[in-house]
Design a protein around this motif. Structure first.
Motif, PDB file in Angstrom:
ATOM      1  N   SER A  27       0.822  -1.198   0.000  1.00  0.00           N
ATOM      2  CA  SER A  27       0.000   0.000   0.000  1.00  0.00           C
ATOM      3  C   SER A  27       0.862   1.257   0.000  1.00  0.00           C
ATOM      4  O   SER A  27       0.581   2.211  -0.736  1.00  0.00           O
ATOM      5  N   THR A  28       1.921   1.257   0.793  1.00  0.00           N
ATOM      6  CA  THR A  28       2.827   2.403   0.821  1.00  0.00           C
ATOM      7  C   THR A  28       3.513   2.583  -0.524  1.00  0.00           C
ATOM      8  O   THR A  28       3.593   3.698  -1.051  1.00  0.00           O
ATOM      9  N   LEU A  29       3.991   1.492  -1.094  1.00  0.00           N
ATOM     10  CA  LEU A  29       4.666   1.565  -2.383  1.00  0.00           C
ATOM     11  C   LEU A  29       3.736   2.071  -3.473  1.00  0.00           C
ATOM     12  O   LEU A  29       4.131   2.879  -4.318  1.00  0.00           O
ATOM     13  N   LEU A  30       2.503   1.628  -3.453  1.00  0.00           N
ATOM     14  CA  LEU A  30       1.550   2.040  -4.472  1.00  0.00           C
ATOM     15  C   LEU A  30       1.270   3.537  -4.393  1.00  0.00           C
ATOM     16  O   LEU A  30       1.235   4.229  -5.420  1.00  0.00           O
ATOM     17  N   LEU A  36       4.927   9.673  -7.615  1.00  0.00           N
ATOM     18  CA  LEU A  36       6.096   9.870  -8.469  1.00  0.00           C
ATOM     19  C   LEU A  36       5.745   9.858  -9.954  1.00  0.00           C
ATOM     20  O   LEU A  36       6.373  10.550 -10.746  1.00  0.00           O
ATOM     21  N   GLU A  37       4.749   9.066 -10.317  1.00  0.00           N
ATOM     22  CA  GLU A  37       4.336   9.001 -11.720  1.00  0.00           C
ATOM     23  C   GLU A  37       3.450  10.173 -12.118  1.00  0.00           C
ATOM     24  O   GLU A  37       3.110  10.332 -13.281  1.00  0.00           O
ATOM     25  N   THR A  44      -5.407   8.460  -7.711  1.00  0.00           N
ATOM     26  CA  THR A  44      -4.641   7.774  -6.680  1.00  0.00           C
ATOM     27  C   THR A  44      -5.565   7.286  -5.575  1.00  0.00           C
ATOM     28  O   THR A  44      -5.428   6.159  -5.089  1.00  0.00           O
ATOM     29  N   GLY A  45      -6.530   8.101  -5.198  1.00  0.00           N
ATOM     30  CA  GLY A  45      -7.493   7.700  -4.174  1.00  0.00           C
ATOM     31  C   GLY A  45      -8.327   6.510  -4.601  1.00  0.00           C
ATOM     32  O   GLY A  45      -8.581   5.601  -3.810  1.00  0.00           O
ATOM     33  N   VAL A  46      -8.757   6.510  -5.857  1.00  0.00           N
ATOM     34  CA  VAL A  46      -9.546   5.385  -6.372  1.00  0.00           C
ATOM     35  C   VAL A  46      -8.695   4.111  -6.388  1.00  0.00           C
ATOM     36  O   VAL A  46      -9.151   3.037  -5.979  1.00  0.00           O
ATOM     37  N   ILE A  47      -7.471   4.226  -6.841  1.00  0.00           N
ATOM     38  CA  ILE A  47      -6.582   3.061  -6.895  1.00  0.00           C
ATOM     39  C   ILE A  47      -6.336   2.509  -5.497  1.00  0.00           C
ATOM     40  O   ILE A  47      -6.396   1.296  -5.271  1.00  0.00           O
ATOM     41  N   SER A  93       2.289   1.879 -15.563  1.00  0.00           N
ATOM     42  CA  SER A  93       2.396   3.209 -14.965  1.00  0.00           C
ATOM     43  C   SER A  93       1.416   4.184 -15.597  1.00  0.00           C
ATOM     44  O   SER A  93       1.585   5.379 -15.491  1.00  0.00           O
ATOM     45  N   VAL A  94       0.377   3.692 -16.253  1.00  0.00           N
ATOM     46  CA  VAL A  94      -0.622   4.555 -16.873  1.00  0.00           C
ATOM     47  C   VAL A  94      -1.884   4.441 -16.031  1.00  0.00           C
ATOM     48  O   VAL A  94      -2.435   3.360 -15.887  1.00  0.00           O
TER      49      VAL A  94
END
Length: 103
Positions: A27-30, A36-37, A44-47, A93-94
């Motif tokens: 979770s932290t890495l994501l 960063l991307e 990001t919140g949805v992911i 990364s898209v």
């Protein structure tokens, strides 16, 4: 001589600890990778929230699968799905295919 409950369950507790550590690191890495991307904050919140949606859906689907095919096959299949999900996240990364989310 009765066994101490902690001494008999430590492998289970250790395994759960390792799983929780892995989920926290993922979770932290994501979140860091999305920042960063340059993903938009709503994306990001949805992911990040999709993890918990999957967790909820898993509590509905897993009991039926367990009754149908057994715990060993379900564990193997879900472990493979989890491994594939990590690999897809590392490769992609898209945030939206073709940037067509409309955000």
């Amino acid at each position: 001589m009765p066994l101490n409950p902690i001494s008999t369950t430590w492998p289970l507790l250790l395994g759960m600890g390792v799983l929780m550590l892995g989920a926290g690191l993922q979770s932290t890495l994501l979140g860091v990778r999305a920042t960063l991307e340059g993903f938009p904050t709503p994306i990001t919140g949805v992911i990040m929230s999709c993890y918990y949606v999957g967790y909820l859906l898993g509590t509905v689907a897993a009991p039926r699968l367990l009754r149908r095919v057994g715990h060993i096959r379900v564990f193997a299949a879900l472990a493979a799905v989890a491994s594939a999900a990590i690999l897809v996240q590392a490769r992609s990364s898209v945030p939206c295919p073709g940037r067509s989310c409309g955000w």
